[in-house]
Design a protein around this motif. Structure first.
Motif, PDB file in Angstrom:
ATOM      1  N   ASN A  88      -8.788  -6.206  -4.446  1.00  0.00           N
ATOM      2  CA  ASN A  88      -7.429  -5.666  -4.388  1.00  0.00           C
ATOM      3  C   ASN A  88      -7.429  -4.230  -3.886  1.00  0.00           C
ATOM      4  O   ASN A  88      -6.518  -3.802  -3.169  1.00  0.00           O
ATOM      5  CB  ASN A  88      -6.764  -5.747  -5.762  1.00  0.00           C
ATOM      6  CG  ASN A  88      -5.274  -5.471  -5.714  1.00  0.00           C
ATOM      7  OD1 ASN A  88      -4.661  -5.438  -4.653  1.00  0.00           O
ATOM      8  ND2 ASN A  88      -4.674  -5.259  -6.871  1.00  0.00           N
ATOM      9  N   SER A  89      -8.449  -3.450  -4.264  1.00  0.00           N
ATOM     10  CA  SER A  89      -8.564  -2.090  -3.737  1.00  0.00           C
ATOM     11  C   SER A  89      -8.677  -2.107  -2.211  1.00  0.00           C
ATOM     12  O   SER A  89      -8.074  -1.288  -1.519  1.00  0.00           O
ATOM     13  CB  SER A  89      -9.786  -1.391  -4.333  1.00  0.00           C
ATOM     14  OG  SER A  89      -9.661  -1.230  -5.726  1.00  0.00           O
ATOM     15  N   GLN A  92      -5.213  -2.962  -0.796  1.00  0.00           N
ATOM     16  CA  GLN A  92      -4.297  -1.823  -0.816  1.00  0.00           C
ATOM     17  C   GLN A  92      -4.506  -0.920   0.389  1.00  0.00           C
ATOM     18  O   GLN A  92      -3.545  -0.465   1.021  1.00  0.00           O
ATOM     19  CB  GLN A  92      -4.493  -1.018  -2.100  1.00  0.00           C
ATOM     20  CG  GLN A  92      -3.945  -1.661  -3.352  1.00  0.00           C
ATOM     21  CD  GLN A  92      -4.176  -0.786  -4.564  1.00  0.00           C
ATOM     22  OE1 GLN A  92      -5.305  -0.497  -4.946  1.00  0.00           O
ATOM     23  NE2 GLN A  92      -3.107  -0.341  -5.188  1.00  0.00           N
ATOM     24  N   ASN A  95      -3.557  -2.754   3.733  1.00  0.00           N
ATOM     25  CA  ASN A  95      -2.127  -3.015   3.834  1.00  0.00           C
ATOM     26  C   ASN A  95      -1.343  -1.759   4.203  1.00  0.00           C
ATOM     27  O   ASN A  95      -0.432  -1.794   5.026  1.00  0.00           O
ATOM     28  CB  ASN A  95      -1.608  -3.588   2.514  1.00  0.00           C
ATOM     29  CG  ASN A  95      -0.219  -4.179   2.644  1.00  0.00           C
ATOM     30  OD1 ASN A  95       0.024  -5.035   3.489  1.00  0.00           O
ATOM     31  ND2 ASN A  95       0.699  -3.740   1.800  1.00  0.00           N
ATOM     32  N   TYR A 121      -8.160   3.268  -3.689  1.00  0.00           N
ATOM     33  CA  TYR A 121      -6.829   3.865  -3.617  1.00  0.00           C
ATOM     34  C   TYR A 121      -6.790   5.020  -4.609  1.00  0.00           C
ATOM     35  O   TYR A 121      -6.769   4.808  -5.827  1.00  0.00           O
ATOM     36  CB  TYR A 121      -5.808   2.794  -3.990  1.00  0.00           C
ATOM     37  CG  TYR A 121      -4.476   2.864  -3.282  1.00  0.00           C
ATOM     38  CD1 TYR A 121      -4.392   2.836  -1.894  1.00  0.00           C
ATOM     39  CD2 TYR A 121      -3.294   2.917  -4.017  1.00  0.00           C
ATOM     40  CE1 TYR A 121      -3.161   2.861  -1.258  1.00  0.00           C
ATOM     41  CE2 TYR A 121      -2.059   2.938  -3.390  1.00  0.00           C
ATOM     42  CZ  TYR A 121      -2.000   2.914  -2.010  1.00  0.00           C
ATOM     43  OH  TYR A 121      -0.780   2.934  -1.382  1.00  0.00           O
ATOM     44  N   ASN A 233       3.639   0.285  -1.308  1.00  0.00           N
ATOM     45  CA  ASN A 233       2.378  -0.445  -1.259  1.00  0.00           C
ATOM     46  C   ASN A 233       1.988  -0.979  -2.634  1.00  0.00           C
ATOM     47  O   ASN A 233       1.396  -2.059  -2.749  1.00  0.00           O
ATOM     48  CB  ASN A 233       1.276   0.463  -0.709  1.00  0.00           C
ATOM     49  CG  ASN A 233       0.121  -0.318  -0.120  1.00  0.00           C
ATOM     50  OD1 ASN A 233       0.305  -1.282   0.624  1.00  0.00           O
ATOM     51  ND2 ASN A 233      -1.094   0.076  -0.450  1.00  0.00           N
ATOM     52  N   TYR A 236       3.078  -4.481  -3.552  1.00  0.00           N
ATOM     53  CA  TYR A 236       2.235  -5.577  -3.088  1.00  0.00           C
ATOM     54  C   TYR A 236       1.048  -5.774  -4.022  1.00  0.00           C
ATOM     55  O   TYR A 236       0.748  -6.889  -4.450  1.00  0.00           O
ATOM     56  CB  TYR A 236       1.738  -5.290  -1.670  1.00  0.00           C
ATOM     57  CG  TYR A 236       2.813  -5.256  -0.619  1.00  0.00           C
ATOM     58  CD1 TYR A 236       2.996  -6.332   0.248  1.00  0.00           C
ATOM     59  CD2 TYR A 236       3.654  -4.157  -0.466  1.00  0.00           C
ATOM     60  CE1 TYR A 236       3.979  -6.313   1.233  1.00  0.00           C
ATOM     61  CE2 TYR A 236       4.642  -4.123   0.503  1.00  0.00           C
ATOM     62  CZ  TYR A 236       4.803  -5.195   1.347  1.00  0.00           C
ATOM     63  OH  TYR A 236       5.777  -5.168   2.316  1.00  0.00           O
ATOM     64  N   SER A 237       0.354  -4.676  -4.326  1.00  0.00           N
ATOM     65  CA  SER A 237      -0.864  -4.801  -5.125  1.00  0.00           C
ATOM     66  C   SER A 237      -0.566  -5.204  -6.561  1.00  0.00           C
ATOM     67  O   SER A 237      -1.368  -5.911  -7.189  1.00  0.00           O
ATOM     68  CB  SER A 237      -1.652  -3.484  -5.100  1.00  0.00           C
ATOM     69  OG  SER A 237      -0.940  -2.430  -5.708  1.00  0.00           O
ATOM     70  N   ASN A 241      -2.160  -8.105  -8.885  1.00  0.00           N
ATOM     71  CA  ASN A 241      -2.589  -7.954 -10.283  1.00  0.00           C
ATOM     72  C   ASN A 241      -1.982  -9.054 -11.148  1.00  0.00           C
ATOM     73  O   ASN A 241      -2.631  -9.576 -12.069  1.00  0.00           O
ATOM     74  CB  ASN A 241      -2.184  -6.583 -10.815  1.00  0.00           C
ATOM     75  CG  ASN A 241      -3.035  -5.464 -10.268  1.00  0.00           C
ATOM     76  OD1 ASN A 241      -4.170  -5.678  -9.868  1.00  0.00           O
ATOM     77  ND2 ASN A 241      -2.495  -4.254 -10.255  1.00  0.00           N
ATOM     78  N   GLY A 358      -2.289  -0.319 -12.520  1.00  0.00           N
ATOM     79  CA  GLY A 358      -1.467  -0.824 -11.422  1.00  0.00           C
ATOM     80  C   GLY A 358       0.005  -0.926 -11.741  1.00  0.00           C
ATOM     81  O   GLY A 358       0.740  -1.684 -11.096  1.00  0.00           O
TER      82      GLY A 358
END
Length: 386
Positions: A88-89, A92, A95, A121, A233, A236-237, A241, A358
């Motif tokens: 996911n990092s 991020q 994206n 991030y 952003n 989205y992340s 999560n 998050g």
């Protein structure tokens, strides 16, 4: 008979699930125990085309819908939330570069994600926490470049990152910057606040920036618009999560169900007690409902409609459900559920940490509340009572 509805085509979900079962699940307990960044798993994800799913094909990525990305993260989260947040990092970073970065920045970094580039991030500072409206880290522009000085704290994936996405204060407001790890003046170190009990993918490092000089095109988006860029952003992340949270809830449900159906107590299987069945009935209903909300959020992102609302609702619900389900899994498994070498304590610790990282539950509720406060009364289905 399939327990969980598939929200993507079966072959795609199967490929995600097989990757998670083959390459992620066998190392999940060790990653958590050792608190290490899973660099080898991230590289394996890149080799399978899974480290750049959202990146357009012209930059070497998968060009996938966000719904498909959510499906991938749900399966990875079921196997290891620590691997999931590492990926996911990366998401991020790619994206935000894709959506508001310059073309030169896209061409420089996006193809490298498909090859296994790892990112972090870096928003948080020790003195500011979740309040990132003003920061101590400074970025100053001269004729040749930007120069950054300051310290970012509690940075997830910082031990493994090749690239940092940094929020910093400029003379014109906040700006977002792409900073390579190998840039002179960049360093990281662990502090007394680096280790968490959940989502353990390496200590959350302190990131020190001392006279770091980067090209002008490493500003992501417009100067002064940094807060808007990172908040958008995060929508989205935080949906990813939510996907990981509900993935680990599924795994906790499945493994605890399997345990109580073969474990005997008082001359019968534990599952045959009515009260135990009620726990599972509640859990499966909660998971099903949360997954509907999750994929509604994915569709909202693909269609760009009320993204802030739907992403916040998805994370709020999925994290609540994950905490409830993992706690019940521990309860029904009795002493085994509390053992250090059982998987259930990891599921619960990760689920609890997702409630904070998050976007905390309180921040999400505030976001949803602000959305409702902006509605015109004539947008409501029923007229207010006089």
């Amino acid at each position: 008979m399939t327990l969980w509805k598939e929200f993507e085509d079966a072959s795609t979900v199967h490929s995600f699930r097989e990757f998670a079962r083959t390459h992620v699940q066998p190392v999940a307990a060790g990653i958590d125990r050792d608190d290490r960044y899973p660099a080898d798993v991230v590289q394996r994800a890149a080799e399978h085309g899974f480290n750049a799913l959202i990146v357009p094909e012209q930059y070497g990525g998968g060009g996938c819908s966000f719904r498909r990305v959510v499906s991938f993260f749900e399966e990875v989260g079921a196997a290891s939330a620590s691997v999931g947040i590492s990926l996911n990092s990366n998401f991020q970073a790619q994206n935000v570069i894709l959506r508001v970065g310059s073309e030169s920045l896209r061409e420089r970094y996006l193809p490298r994600f498909a090859q296994g580039l790892k990112a972090s991030y870096a928003l948080t500072e020790r003195n500011h926490g979740s309040d990132i409206r003003t920061l101590d880290t400074r970025a100053v522009r001269d004729a040749e470049c930007w120069e950054l000085n300051g310290q970012k704290s509690f940075i997830t994936s910082g031990t493994g990152a090749d690239l940092f996405i940094i929020l910093a204060q400029t003379d014109e407001g906040l700006g977002v910057f792409a900073v390579p790890r190998n840039a002179p003046g960049v360093s990281t170190f662990a502090s007394d606040r680096s280790e968490t009990f959940g989502l353990r993918n390496g200590p959350h490092v302190e990131l020190l920036l001392q006279g770091v000089r980067i090209p002008h095109d490493h500003l992501i988006g417009e100067v002064g618009q940094g807060l808007k860029v990172v908040v958008r952003n995060l929508n989205y992340s935080r949906t990813l999560n939510a996907a990981m949270s509900i993935g680990l809830a599924r795994m906790a449900f499945e493994e605890s169900l399997a345990y109580v159906r073969q474990r005997k107590a008082f001359d019968q299987f534990v599952y045959d007690f009515q009260g135990i069945q009620w726990y599972f009935a509640e859990s499966v209903a909660q998971i099903d409902a949360a997954r509907l909300l999750l994929y509604e959020a994915a569709d909202a992102i693909d269609e760009q409609r009320d993204v802030e609302r739907h992403s916040s609702e998805a994370k709020l619900m999925c994290c609540n459900v994950a905490n409830s389900v993992t706690a019940k899994a521990i309860q029904v498994c009795g002493a085994y559920g509390t053992m250090v070498n059982s998987p259930f304590n990891r599921y619960w610790r990760d689920a609890k940490t997702f409630e904070i990282g998050g976007g905390s539950m309180e921040v999400l509720k505030n976001t949803i509340g602000r959305y409702l406060g902006r509605l015109n009364l004539d947008q409501l289905a029923a007229s207010p009572v006089a």
